[in-house]
Design a protein around this motif. Structure first.
Motif, PDB file in Angstrom:
ATOM      1  N   GLY A   1       7.057   2.017   3.179  1.00 27.61           N
ATOM      2  CA  GLY A   1       6.318   2.926   3.968  1.00 27.61           C
ATOM      3  C   GLY A   1       7.602   2.902   5.406  1.00 27.61           C
ATOM      4  O   GLY A   1       7.425   3.909   5.880  1.00 27.61           O
TER       5      GLY A   1
ATOM      6  N   HIS B   1       3.260  -2.099   0.406  1.00 30.01           N
ATOM      7  CA  HIS B   1       2.524  -0.449   0.805  1.00 30.01           C
ATOM      8  C   HIS B   1       3.601  -0.559   2.234  1.00 30.01           C
ATOM      9  O   HIS B   1       4.288   0.831   3.024  1.00 30.01           O
ATOM     10  CB  HIS B   1       1.275  -0.731   1.562  1.00 30.01           C
ATOM     11  CG  HIS B   1       0.721   0.272   1.708  1.00 30.01           C
ATOM     12  ND1 HIS B   1       0.628   1.860   0.605  1.00 30.01           N
ATOM     13  CD2 HIS B   1       0.771   1.458   2.885  1.00 30.01           C
ATOM     14  CE1 HIS B   1       0.067   2.233   1.083  1.00 30.01           C
ATOM     15  NE2 HIS B   1       0.330   2.128   2.431  1.00 30.01           N
TER      16      HIS B   1
ATOM     17  N   MET C   1       0.081  -6.649  -1.106  1.00 31.62           N
ATOM     18  CA  MET C   1       0.350  -5.318  -1.685  1.00 31.62           C
ATOM     19  C   MET C   1       0.078  -4.226  -0.319  1.00 31.62           C
ATOM     20  O   MET C   1       0.982  -3.610  -0.223  1.00 31.62           O
ATOM     21  CB  MET C   1      -1.432  -5.060  -1.698  1.00 31.62           C
ATOM     22  CG  MET C   1      -2.252  -4.967  -3.229  1.00 31.62           C
ATOM     23  SD  MET C   1      -3.685  -4.139  -3.928  1.00 31.62           S
ATOM     24  CE  MET C   1      -4.836  -4.744  -3.201  1.00 31.62           C
TER      25      MET C   1
ATOM     26  N   TRP D   1       7.096   5.853  -3.785  1.00 31.06           N
ATOM     27  CA  TRP D   1       5.550   6.158  -3.855  1.00 31.06           C
ATOM     28  C   TRP D   1       4.580   6.613  -4.124  1.00 31.06           C
ATOM     29  O   TRP D   1       3.567   5.974  -3.836  1.00 31.06           O
ATOM     30  CB  TRP D   1       6.102   8.130  -4.140  1.00 31.06           C
ATOM     31  CG  TRP D   1       5.000   8.931  -3.309  1.00 31.06           C
ATOM     32  CD1 TRP D   1       4.628   9.103  -1.768  1.00 31.06           C
ATOM     33  CD2 TRP D   1       3.726   9.644  -3.962  1.00 31.06           C
ATOM     34  NE1 TRP D   1       2.770  10.209  -1.732  1.00 31.06           N
ATOM     35  CE2 TRP D   1       2.901  10.167  -3.092  1.00 31.06           C
ATOM     36  CE3 TRP D   1       3.354   9.387  -5.263  1.00 31.06           C
ATOM     37  CZ2 TRP D   1       2.133  11.086  -3.809  1.00 31.06           C
ATOM     38  CZ3 TRP D   1       2.388  10.188  -5.884  1.00 31.06           C
ATOM     39  CH2 TRP D   1       1.785  10.660  -4.809  1.00 31.06           C
TER      40      TRP D   1
ATOM     41  N   GLN E   1       2.919   2.803  -3.824  1.00 29.71           N
ATOM     42  CA  GLN E   1       2.747   2.924  -2.146  1.00 29.71           C
ATOM     43  C   GLN E   1       0.897   3.438  -2.597  1.00 29.71           C
ATOM     44  O   GLN E   1       0.404   3.226  -1.565  1.00 29.71           O
ATOM     45  CB  GLN E   1       3.397   3.675  -1.345  1.00 29.71           C
ATOM     46  CG  GLN E   1       3.494   4.071   0.512  1.00 29.71           C
ATOM     47  CD  GLN E   1       4.267   4.480   1.138  1.00 29.71           C
ATOM     48  OE1 GLN E   1       4.398   5.738   0.394  1.00 29.71           O
ATOM     49  NE2 GLN E   1       3.811   3.861   2.323  1.00 29.71           N
TER      50      GLN E   1
ATOM     51  N   THR F   1      -1.417   1.171  -4.071  1.00 30.24           N
ATOM     52  CA  THR F   1      -1.675   0.008  -3.561  1.00 30.24           C
ATOM     53  C   THR F   1      -2.528   0.318  -2.456  1.00 30.24           C
ATOM     54  O   THR F   1      -3.527  -0.660  -1.549  1.00 30.24           O
ATOM     55  CB  THR F   1      -0.245  -0.765  -2.533  1.00 30.24           C
ATOM     56  OG1 THR F   1       0.658   0.574  -1.970  1.00 30.24           O
ATOM     57  CG2 THR F   1       0.604  -1.404  -3.904  1.00 30.24           C
ATOM     58  N   ALA F   2      -2.423   1.632  -1.453  1.00 33.79           N
ATOM     59  CA  ALA F   2      -3.084   2.298  -0.892  1.00 33.79           C
ATOM     60  C   ALA F   2      -4.417   2.282  -1.227  1.00 33.79           C
ATOM     61  O   ALA F   2      -5.580   1.674  -0.637  1.00 33.79           O
ATOM     62  CB  ALA F   2      -2.604   3.665  -0.507  1.00 33.79           C
TER      63      ALA F   2
END
Length: 219
Positions: A172, A168, A164, A113, A116, A119-120
């Protein structure tokens, strides 16, 4: 003993509103996952030749999927980020607490998480730049893409953006399966290995496509 929910937001209990927002976040996330996999197919078609890539790009242009779909995907992208940002700590103190808890728990899914979330941030900025450049320079062609990537800056730009995005998206996909009950606890390890393999394959295909664009002869 149950405690009734009294807090409301526009007539909805806070807990129910949060559940609805989580549902929308999942749907927009799943839409973006499918889009990114489809996008990779279009981009990697250069490996079969510029003519193949141009043919696919022409189809998306002729059916207005690029002109209409591009802005819709961008809107979906923004909605997904805003909803996901509800759970991302932006305060430095909160970030330190989150990292300390992750180190103490030593739970692999918690670290996924965090990856994630990190990278977001990069995807929000770099993905918006990429979409703007593409949508303001239609139609898409192999030659245009190659000319852009061969400037050097864009080659490095996509070298960072590619892993990235795939990390992600892959994480996800795994988290959607786990959170929404598509995979039980005993099956997590198996699906995680398959997701890691899928992510590695997509990154590999993306790198090969970048190199093909970089060395494509220009007229």
């Amino acid at each position: 003993m149950s405690v009734p929910t009294t807090a409301t937001h526009e007539g909805l209990p806070i807990g129910k509103l949060s559940a609805y927002l989580d549902w929308v976040q999942m749907l927009t996330g799943a839409t973006l996952i499918l889009f990114m996999w489809s996008h990779l197919i279009l981009v990697s078609s250069i490996l079969l030749g510029p003519g193949v890539m141009n043919g696919l790009a022409w189809f998306f242009e002729a059916t207005y999927m690029a002109q209409v779909g591009g802005p819709l995907i961008f809107l979906c992208f923004l909605v997904h980020f805003v909803l996901a940002a509800r759970k991302i700590p932006f305060n430095t103190k909160q970030q330190r607490v989150m990292l300390a808890n992750a180190q103490r728990m030593r739970h692999p899914d918690t670290w996924l998480w965090i990856v994630q979330a990190v990278t977001a941030m990069g995807i929000l900025i770099m993905g918006a730049i990429h979409l703007w450049v593409i949508l303001t320079n239609l139609p898409i062609t192999a030659e245009k893409s190659a000319a852009r990537i061969q400037t050097g800056f864009w080659f490095v730009f996509y070298l960072f953006l590619l892993p990235m995005v795939e990390l992600h998206v892959g994480i996800g996909f795994y988290r959607i399966l786990v959170k929404w009950g598509f995979v039980d606890r005993p099956g997590r390890w198996t699906i995680k290995k398959k997701e890691n393999l899928l992510t590695a394959i997509f990154i590999g295909i993306g790198l090969l496509s970048l190199l093909r664009y970089y060395f494509l002869p220009l007229k």
